[in-house]
Design a protein around this motif. Structure first.
Motif, PDB file in Angstrom:
ATOM      1  N   SER A   1       0.779  -1.098   0.081  1.00 42.00           N
ATOM      2  CA  SER A   1       0.106   0.021  -0.195  1.00 42.00           C
ATOM      3  C   SER A   1       0.916   1.284  -0.043  1.00 42.00           C
ATOM      4  N   VAL A   2       2.131   1.095   0.654  1.00 36.90           N
ATOM      5  CA  VAL A   2       2.979   2.162   0.838  1.00 36.90           C
ATOM      6  C   VAL A   2       3.448   2.509  -0.719  1.00 36.90           C
ATOM      7  N   ARG A   3       3.915   1.460  -1.326  1.00 36.01           N
ATOM      8  CA  ARG A   3       4.581   1.620  -2.802  1.00 36.01           C
ATOM      9  C   ARG A   3       3.346   2.300  -3.666  1.00 36.01           C
TER      10      ARG A   3
ATOM     11  N   VAL B   1      10.498   4.601  -1.921  1.00 40.67           N
ATOM     12  CA  VAL B   1       9.658   5.483  -2.133  1.00 40.67           C
ATOM     13  C   VAL B   1      10.186   6.890  -2.306  1.00 40.67           C
ATOM     14  N   TYR B   2      10.945   7.046  -1.137  1.00 41.26           N
ATOM     15  CA  TYR B   2      11.503   8.680  -1.081  1.00 41.26           C
ATOM     16  C   TYR B   2      12.585   8.763  -2.110  1.00 41.26           C
ATOM     17  N   THR B   3      13.300   7.874  -2.593  1.00 38.03           N
ATOM     18  CA  THR B   3      14.256   7.929  -3.479  1.00 38.03           C
ATOM     19  C   THR B   3      13.656   8.063  -4.845  1.00 38.03           C
TER      20      THR B   3
ATOM     21  N   VAL C   1       4.466   5.608   8.259  1.00 33.76           N
ATOM     22  CA  VAL C   1       4.931   4.330   8.467  1.00 33.76           C
ATOM     23  C   VAL C   1       6.452   4.285   8.505  1.00 33.76           C
ATOM     24  N   ALA C   2       7.038   5.227   7.961  1.00 35.05           N
ATOM     25  CA  ALA C   2       8.376   5.559   7.975  1.00 35.05           C
ATOM     26  C   ALA C   2       9.064   5.590   9.386  1.00 35.05           C
TER      27      ALA C   2
END
Length: 174
Positions: free
Chosen positions: A48-50, A117-119, A99-100
């Motif tokens: 879900s985060v992706r 994701v941040y990258t 989440v992080a």
């Protein structure tokens, strides 16, 4: 299930997205959860985060394809995120940050997803800064400013922190 998980994660973080809540919110049978996500909650939250990260990343890329300046690009990103936050009743800040913060120190698989994701977001920003010798640093600074502004906007239930950061990014880039 992913929609329900994303909603729960964005509103309440990793710990706010219990499997019982996901099942209730999605209407999916419990067996489907383990069939599609044999890795359990971590796999479900990671996906879900992706997915949320791709949604924001797609918006970044759409904005990056425009012919506006980098400062206008950053302003458009902040307006998009601010509108999304306000429209959700201040529940949908960054789909990754909570989440992080909750899991990065203790859960390697989820830390890796958040980092991935941040990258990707840094790269989308870096593409807009191409040709600047400080593009790598500026991409991180802008992302950090955006993340901080989202936190403040959600906390204050106001888009004002996002507007202030947009102005300062304009100053930084001029």
């Amino acid at each position: 299930m992913l929609d329900a998980t994303q909603e729960l994660v964005e509103a309440g973080g990793y710990h706010g997205a219990g499997l019982n809540q996901v099942i209730a919110a999605s209407g999916a049978p419990r067996g489907s959860l383990y069939f599609h996500f044999p890795g359990g909650k971590d796999q479900l939250v990671g996906e879900s985060v992706r997915r949320a990260g791709r949604t924001i990343g797609d918006a970044l890329e759409d904005l990056a394809d425009s012919s506006v300046s980098v400062a206008e690009f950053a302003d458009a990103v902040l307006r998009h995120l601010g509108d999304r936050l306000e429209e959700s009743g201040w529940r949908k800040g960054c789909p990754v940050a909570t989440v992080a913060l909750e899991t990065a120190a203790t859960n390697d698989p989820l830390q890796e997803v958040c980092s991935e994701v941040y990258t990707s977001w840094e790269e989308a920003l870096r593409v807009r800064l191409v040709g600047r010798p400080d593009a790598d640093d500026l991409a991180v600074v802008i992302l950090a400013l955006v993340e901080g502004a989202l936190l403040l906007a959600r906390t204050h239930r106001s888009k004002e922190p996002l507007e202030r950061v947009a102005r300062q990014i304009g100053v930084l880039l001029s």
